[in-house]
Every structure is written in structure tokens, then in C-alpha cells.
Design a protein around this motif. Structure first.
Motif, mmCIF file in Angstrom:
data_model
loop_
_atom_site.group_PDB
_atom_site.id
_atom_site.type_symbol
_atom_site.label_atom_id
_atom_site.label_comp_id
_atom_site.label_asym_id
_atom_site.label_seq_id
_atom_site.Cartn_x
_atom_site.Cartn_y
_atom_site.Cartn_z
ATOM 1 N N ILE A 33 20.572 -25.932 -21.255
ATOM 2 C CA ILE A 33 21.235 -25.448 -22.483
ATOM 3 C C ILE A 33 21.069 -26.478 -23.597
ATOM 4 N N VAL A 34 21.331 -27.731 -23.220
ATOM 5 C CA VAL A 34 21.275 -28.794 -24.230
ATOM 6 C C VAL A 34 19.859 -28.925 -24.769
ATOM 7 N N GLN A 37 18.639 -26.254 -27.187
ATOM 8 C CA GLN A 37 19.308 -26.213 -28.498
ATOM 9 C C GLN A 37 18.653 -27.221 -29.422
ATOM 10 N N SER A 39 19.437 -28.005 -32.547
ATOM 11 C CA SER A 39 20.332 -28.780 -33.401
ATOM 12 C C SER A 39 21.765 -28.636 -32.926
ATOM 13 N N ALA A 40 22.521 -29.677 -33.163
ATOM 14 C CA ALA A 40 23.926 -29.628 -32.752
ATOM 15 C C ALA A 40 24.792 -28.984 -33.817
ATOM 16 N N ILE A 41 24.164 -28.547 -34.897
ATOM 17 C CA ILE A 41 24.959 -27.952 -35.972
ATOM 18 C C ILE A 41 25.367 -26.544 -35.564
ATOM 19 N N ALA A 42 26.647 -26.298 -35.546
ATOM 20 C CA ALA A 42 27.159 -24.983 -35.168
ATOM 21 C C ALA A 42 27.891 -24.384 -36.354
ATOM 22 N N PRO A 43 28.047 -23.060 -36.367
ATOM 23 C CA PRO A 43 28.828 -22.480 -37.457
ATOM 24 C C PRO A 43 30.275 -22.950 -37.367
ATOM 25 N N PHE A 44 30.949 -22.887 -38.487
ATOM 26 C CA PHE A 44 32.332 -23.365 -38.495
ATOM 27 C C PHE A 44 33.235 -22.369 -37.779
ATOM 28 N N PHE A 49 36.697 -26.472 -32.249
ATOM 29 C CA PHE A 49 36.766 -27.918 -32.479
ATOM 30 C C PHE A 49 38.147 -28.504 -32.395
ATOM 31 N N TYR B 11 36.501 -33.468 -35.951
ATOM 32 C CA TYR B 11 36.931 -32.070 -36.076
ATOM 33 C C TYR B 11 37.015 -31.711 -37.553
ATOM 34 N N LYS B 73 41.040 -30.675 -24.479
ATOM 35 C CA LYS B 73 40.519 -29.655 -25.385
ATOM 36 C C LYS B 73 39.399 -28.869 -24.696
ATOM 37 N N LEU B 94 27.131 -21.343 -28.394
ATOM 38 C CA LEU B 94 27.063 -22.293 -29.505
ATOM 39 C C LEU B 94 27.913 -23.531 -29.270
ATOM 40 N N PRO B 97 26.819 -26.439 -25.781
ATOM 41 C CA PRO B 97 25.847 -27.524 -25.943
ATOM 42 C C PRO B 97 26.400 -28.717 -26.714
ATOM 43 N N ILE B 98 27.196 -28.445 -27.739
ATOM 44 C CA ILE B 98 27.764 -29.549 -28.527
ATOM 45 C C ILE B 98 28.701 -30.381 -27.658
ATOM 46 N N ARG B 101 26.703 -32.302 -25.017
ATOM 47 C CA ARG B 101 25.884 -33.358 -25.596
ATOM 48 C C ARG B 101 26.735 -34.466 -26.230
ATOM 49 N N GLU B 102 27.823 -34.079 -26.894
ATOM 50 C CA GLU B 102 28.547 -35.080 -27.680
ATOM 51 C C GLU B 102 30.026 -35.203 -27.335
ATOM 52 N N LYS B 103 30.749 -34.121 -27.561
ATOM 53 C CA LYS B 103 32.207 -34.244 -27.625
ATOM 54 C C LYS B 103 32.846 -34.657 -26.301
#
Lengths: 49, 611
Positions: A33-34, A37, A39-44, A49, B11, B73, B94, B97-98, B101-103
Motif C-alpha cells: 500500500i505504502v 502511493q 504521495s502522502a498528500i491526502a484530501p482534507f 487526522f 493535524y 488515534k 487514503l 498509507p499515511i 508511513r508517518e503518523k
């Protein structure tokens, strides 16, 4: 390694053992999955978050 | 000496705060340095500012605390996806992966960043506080109360969306929680989205729009969307919302309930319908907050209330809680949003983990929220010179006199003095000021200076001892977090024709002697100014009073729409030259727009994305 130990103790503390199979599957497919992908940019999305 | 650095990041509204032996020394939001509104990135500039301000190196920091717990979280995210599966796959695809990878590795990432500055930095120095505990700590430990009920309400932290904590001396314990997806903050955000404003920044626009409408849909919301109990606890009917699994806040069922599509801010005008919707969700929010606070008072019998979390920035609801008089005293954390979590997490380490006693002050520990950078006169002059500014240097008294005169002459003034405010409000250090008597000022400021929607109201800053002469408020409001009405004897009779105005037409009615700060329902978001916290700003308003007889001025943040509040003298000069500000007081330097060279005027309007 530290991360895995910390995460396992978190699961133990929270008694959320049923999350373990899901996490294992994610660990297997996670790399894919990683990598898939660009870019790590996701929609808001507030709740993500 | 124990130095604790608090961080909120990744955030929205990242920030850093430093406390030394429990004293709040410095705090700032990252957006002010990077010039990116609501910047969520690692707050390296804010951290550097905190360290420089206290002349400390990272080596000398004893603990660093992060304002929420990423594992918790992540647990909430996973459980939510499992609960709603297979719905929500797109969101899952969506988000995960974030996280992977990061959080999820935030602790390692933070350690790596900190070790870049101090290779000997130990992981045992790094601590994590729960999101709502950070909010609660920022409100209670900074408050003037020995004991209090602490209510925190926001969109969502880890699991909690609303918490009740009891604070007693240095002990603070959460006793009740409402969990995701049931959230008053997210309900308000859903309506922010529906009325065409940006989630997590447009909520205060909905609050400002509400007085133009009638709460026609209040009962509909209470019947269909929220199951509100007598004690203020609630559940949201998730069949109307999309935020748990989708990429929007509301779904088709929600749209059908109100009968109109989600407003597109680019193409659709604001209509009476949107104003009525705004009035309705505002009324529901007030109802929830009043029920919660009344029931908490009844249950615990504690006379003091502290508030924090994004919903605590709803100053209209705060004003209602105050007028409800169930609580003798109320204190609201000025940085109630996530930025304040940085401060709360640091205070939590000091009092909760290290069990240190509190030093309670009769005002509070926030130092007026003036916790950001300040600049020496020499530095200001150099920066202005290098920006090509033409200015004169005066004494402080002369600067105040000249600024008050400019205000009395109807000029719009940029005011840049002392330490920058921590939190979303400008409290007289990075402010745009104007004459409240002017009928056209509200429209002029919105359209020509701030480039923002014409319906938005402006707040008054008033001498503390004069507040009861002008407003129905009988309480101190040093952080501009309480709304109350203009006093009846300061209002002007409105003609029959004017009474029948609706919507934006209400703006054309002069309804008080201070029309620039009187909202269409006679309310005002009041900022009381005292000599203790801001003597220079007090002196300015006092001077304005000497000249005009009015002990108050218009005070709005020193920025344009979509821009973070100015931080440095050059930010202030750029904003001054890019807008229709007439006059700028910056330290002891005075600048008139008419004196400036045309070559330094820059097109500023499109420099920032609309919020």
C-alpha cells in the motif's frame, strides 16, 4: 524493534487483541500500500487526522 | 529548574510552548513564522523561538511533551473502519498509507528530528498526553481557580469529543467522556461544510452569520440529527453524516433533509436559507452547552468552570453560559484550539507527572496570552529600512498620541506592539484598529482592508472599567471570548422600514452609537483591556477616549483573509502596503500610507488562499 514492543504493550494495555489479525494483514500488505502511493498528500478529512 | 517544552503538530495549528518551573514563558503557533494559515507541520520555528526566548538549548530541556497519543488515534481509525466496513474503503485507502508511513511512527520521527539538534537527546524525555487531557490541562492549570469543573469540547481527539474533568489543586482527572463519532464540534463542522465554508476554519463564519437568520431548523436538527438528553449528553444519527467513512462531512440524506444542496462557495451566493441554517446550528450548540453546564453544576456543585477545545471559541455560547449564572466564575483558555494543546501537554507533565503544586494567581497564568515574539526598536527600524519604508521615530507617548489622533480622524491603523498573542485572537499587539463610531467602517474594513465577506462583524476593545457603561456584560473578557449586547441606552431607535430588513440588508441599519462593532442582533464580541496586561494598548484607547469621549475602538486581527496574523515587522509592513490601511504604528515608528513610495506597493489580495 522499539516500535513493535511499544505497540504490543499498547494492545495489551488496551486489551484490543482482536486488532492483532487486522494489523498482521496490514503489515503484510502495508508495504505494498505504502509503495503504491506516490504521495502522502491526502484530501482534507477532519476525522482522519 | 525544570524546563518543559510542549508540542502540538501534524493535524492542524501546530505550535510550541515552554514552561519553566510551571511558569508559562513562551508559546507560539508555527503558522505565524511559515506564513501558512493553520500550518500543521513540525513546529521547528515555534520551538526555536521558545528556546531563544528563554536562552535555552535543547540539551537544557528536561521533558518534551506531545499533545496527543497517535496509537490511540490509530486504534480509533481502525475500529471505525471495521465497524463501517466495507463502507469507507476509499477513505481507508487514503488514510492508512499515511499512517503506516508517518503518523504511526511519530515518536521515532520526533526523536530523529530532536537528535538532529541534540544527538544525546534521550527518548525517556519524550512524553505524550491525551488530546483532551491536554485541552483540559491548558484550561485548568492556567486558570485562576483552585478547583473547577473543566469542560472540553472539540471535533475529535483520539476517541473523546467531549470531556468533563474535575480539577483540584494540582490534580486533574477526567470523569466523563463522549466518544467519536458523536461530536458537537463535528456537528458544527458539518454545517460549516453545508453552508459552503471550510471545515476547521470557517466555523466562526457560521457563528457570525447566525444573527442574520432565524433558527427555523433548530427543532429539525434536534429531532433528526442529534438525540440530546436533559443532561446535555448526546448521540448523532450517523445515517445523515459521511465523516466517519467518506471524504465529505454530510451525505445525500442530510442534503435531502434540508432540501438544498451543499453550497459551493465559488459559485453559490449566501442566501437567507444559509443564514437560517447558521442560526439553527448555533441555537442547537447553545442548547447543548447550556444543558451540559447546568447539569454539571447540579451534579458537582463546584462554582468555577473552565472551558477549552475548539468549541470553547464559540464566544456567543460562552456568553450565554455566563449569563445563565449557574457558575460564579468562568475561565476560557484563549488558545482553545489545538495550538493550546502544546501548552496543556507541558502543564500536564509539570503538575500531573511531576506532581508539582500550582502557583495560583488572581488573574491567571497566561500573561494576557502575550507569549510570542517581540522586537527591539533598533531591529524594527532596520527591518523597515530594508523593506524600503518611509517612517518617523517618536517617543512612546507621541506614538500613542499620533495613533489615537489618526483613529479619531477615521483612519484605519495597523498596530504592532510588544509580544505577539498566542491563540487565534488579536488582543492589541498585532491588531488593525479603527473608529467604532463610523457607519461605513464595518463594510470598508471587510471589503477594502481584510478582503473578506461583507457580513463578518468586528469586535470592540474597551477599557476594562468602562465595559458596563457600554455593554450588558458585567464580567472581564480579556481574551475576546465572551459575547454580550450593546447597552440599551447606547442603541439608536430603528425605523419601521429598517425593522423589516432581512439578510445582508440588516447591515445597512445603524443601530447604535458604535455601529462598527454592533452586530445585527446588537451583540458584540467584547475585549476588555487593562493596564496590568497591556498598558500600551490601554493608553491608546484612553487617549482615544480623551479625544472622542468613546472608551473603545474596533480591534481586528492584523492580516487579510487567509493570511496568518503578522508576526514580524516586515510582515506588518507588507500587509500595510498591500491593503488600504492608512497608518502603521510599529514600536515607536510611525508610517503614513501617503508617505510611502509607490514602488513598494505590492498586489497582496491574491497572495493567500481563501480560508
Amino acid at each position: 524493534m522499539n516500535f513493535i514492543i511499544e505497540f504490543l504493550s499498547f494492545i495489551k494495555f488496551r486489551k484490543k487483541y482482536w486488532l492483532v489479525p487486522i494489523l498482521l494483514i496490514m503489515a503484510i500488505f502495508g508495504g505494498l500500500i505504502v509503495l503504491s502511493q506516490g504521495s502522502a498528500i491526502a484530501p482534507f478529512i477532519y476525522t482522519l487526522f | 529548574m525544570t524546563n518543559i517544552l510542549g508540542i502540538s503538530a501534524f493535524y492542524h495549528d501546530s505550535a510550541a510552548a515552554l514552561i519553566i518551573d510551571g511558569e508559562i514563558v513562551a508559546a507560539a503557533q508555527e503558522e505565524r513564522f511559515t506564513r501558512i494559515k493553520h500550518d500543521a507541520s513540525y513546529p521547528v520555528n515555534a520551538i526555536n523561538y521558545c528556546l531563544n526566548e528563554s536562552k535555552l538549548s535543547l540539551k537544557q530541556i528536561d521533558y518534551i511533551s506531545f499533545y496527543d497519543k497517535p496509537f490511540l488515534k490509530f486504534e480509533r481509525l481502525l475500529e471505525t473502519y471495521v465497524a463501517f466496513a466495507p463502507k469507507g474503503f476509499q477513505s481507508f485507502r487514503l488514510a492508512i498509507p499515511i499512517w503506516l508511513r508517518e503518523k504511526l511512527f511519530l515518536k521515532n520521527w520526533l526523536l530523529k528530528e530532536l537528535k538532529k539538534i541534540d544527538p544525546s537527546f534521550k527518548s525517556s524525555k519524550l512524553m505524550f498526553s491525551e488530546h483532551h487531557y491536554s485541552h483540559a490541562a491548558s484550561a485548568f492549570y492556567a486558570s485562576p481557580f483552585k478547583n473547577a469543573i473543566v469542560l472540553t469540547i472539540d471535533g475529535v481527539g483520539e476517541w473523546a469529543t467531549t470531556t468533563v474533568a474535575i480539577g483540584n489543586d494540582h490534580e486533574l482527572e477526567i470523569v466523563k467522556e463522549i466518544h467519536f463519532p458523536h461530536s458537537l464540534g463535528l456537528l458544527y463542522s458539518a454545517f460549516t461544510y453545508y453552508t459552503g465554508f471550510r471545515v476547521n476554519s470557517g466555523e466562526y463564519k457560521v457563528m457570525g452569520l447566525a444573527p442574520y437568520g432565524k433558527p427555523k431548523y433548530k427543532n429539525l436538527i434536534l429531532e433528526k440529527l442529534i438525540d440530546l438528553k436533559q443532561d446535555g449528553s448526546f448521540r448523532l444519527d450517523q445515517s445523515y453524516f459521511n465523516y466517519t467513512t467518506g471524504l465529505t462531512m454530510v451525505n445525500e440524506k442530510f442534503v435531502n433533509l434540508f432540501g438544498k444542496p451543499v453550497r459551493n462557495s465559488e459559485t453559490d451566493k449566501l442566501t437567507q436559507f444559509h443564514m437560517d441554517v447558521a442560526a439553527s446550528i448555533q441555537a442547537v450548540t447553545e442548547e447543548v452547552m447550556l444543558r451540559v453546564t447546568r447539569s454539571l453544576h447540579k451534579e458537582y456543585g463546584i462554582p468555577n468552570l473552565c472551558l477549552a477545545g475548539g468549541v470553547a471559541l464559540n464566544c456567543v455560547a460562552n456568553g450565554m453560559i455566563l449569563r445563565d449564572k449557574f457558575f460564579k466564575d468562568i475561565w476560557i483558555q484563549p488558545a482553545s484550539g489545538d495550538a493550546g494543546g502544546a501548552l496543556g501537554s507541558a502543564l500536564a507533565v509539570w503538575h500531573k507527572e511531576l506532581k508539582k503544586p500550582r502557583k495560583i494567581k488572581s488573574s491567571d497564568l497566561m500573561k494576557g496570552s502575550y507569549l510570542g515574539p517581540s522586537y527591539e526598536q533598533n531591529y524594527i527600524e532596520k527591518e523597515l529600512e530594508s523593506s524600503g519604508a518611509r517612517f518617523i521615530v517618536t517617543s512612546e507617548d507621541e506614538m500613542i498620541e499620533q495613533t489615537a489622533k489618526a483613529l479619531a480622524d477615521g483612519k484605519v491603523v495597523g498596530w504592532f506592539q510588544g509580544k505577539m498573542e498566542f491563540g487565534p485572537r488579536s488582543l492589541g499587539c498585532r491588531s488593525i484598529l479603527a473608529d467604532p463610531r463610523s457607519e461605513d467602517m464595518q463594510k470598508m474594513l471587510n471589503l477594502k482592508v481584510k478582503n473578506r465577506e461583507s457580513f463578518r462583524p468586528f469586535a470592540p476593545s474597551i477599557l476594562k472599567e468602562e465595559v458596563q457603561n457600554w455593554f450588558e456584560l458585567d464580567y472581564d473578557s480579556p481574551y475576546m471570548l465572551l459575547v454580550d449586547n450593546v447597552k440599551k441606552d447606547k442603541r439608536i431607535n430603528v425605523s419601521e422600514e429598517e425593522k423589516h430588513q432581512v439578510g445582508i440588508g440588516l447591515l445597512n441599519v445603524k443601530r447604535s452609537f458604535i455601529p462598527a462593532v454592533t452586530h445585527v442582533d446588537y451583540s458584540a464580541r467584547i475585549h476588555t483591556v487593562s493596564t496590568e496586561t497591556n498598558p500600551k494598548f490601554y493608553a491608546l484607547i484612553n487617549q482615544f477616549k480623551q479625544k472622542t469621549g468613546y472608551p473603545l475602538i474596533v480591534n481586528t486581527s492584523f492580516n487579510v483573509r487567509g493570511e496568518p496574523i503578522v508576526c514580524s515587522p516586515s510582515d506588518a509592513f507588507r500587509c500595510f502596503m498591500g491593503t488600504e490601511l492608512d497608518f502603521l504604528s510599529i514600536g515607536n515608528c510611525l508610517l503614513k500610507k501617503s508617505d510611502q513610495s509607490i514602488s513598494v506597493i505590492k498586489d497582496y489580495k491574491d497572495s493567500f488562499n481563501n480560508d
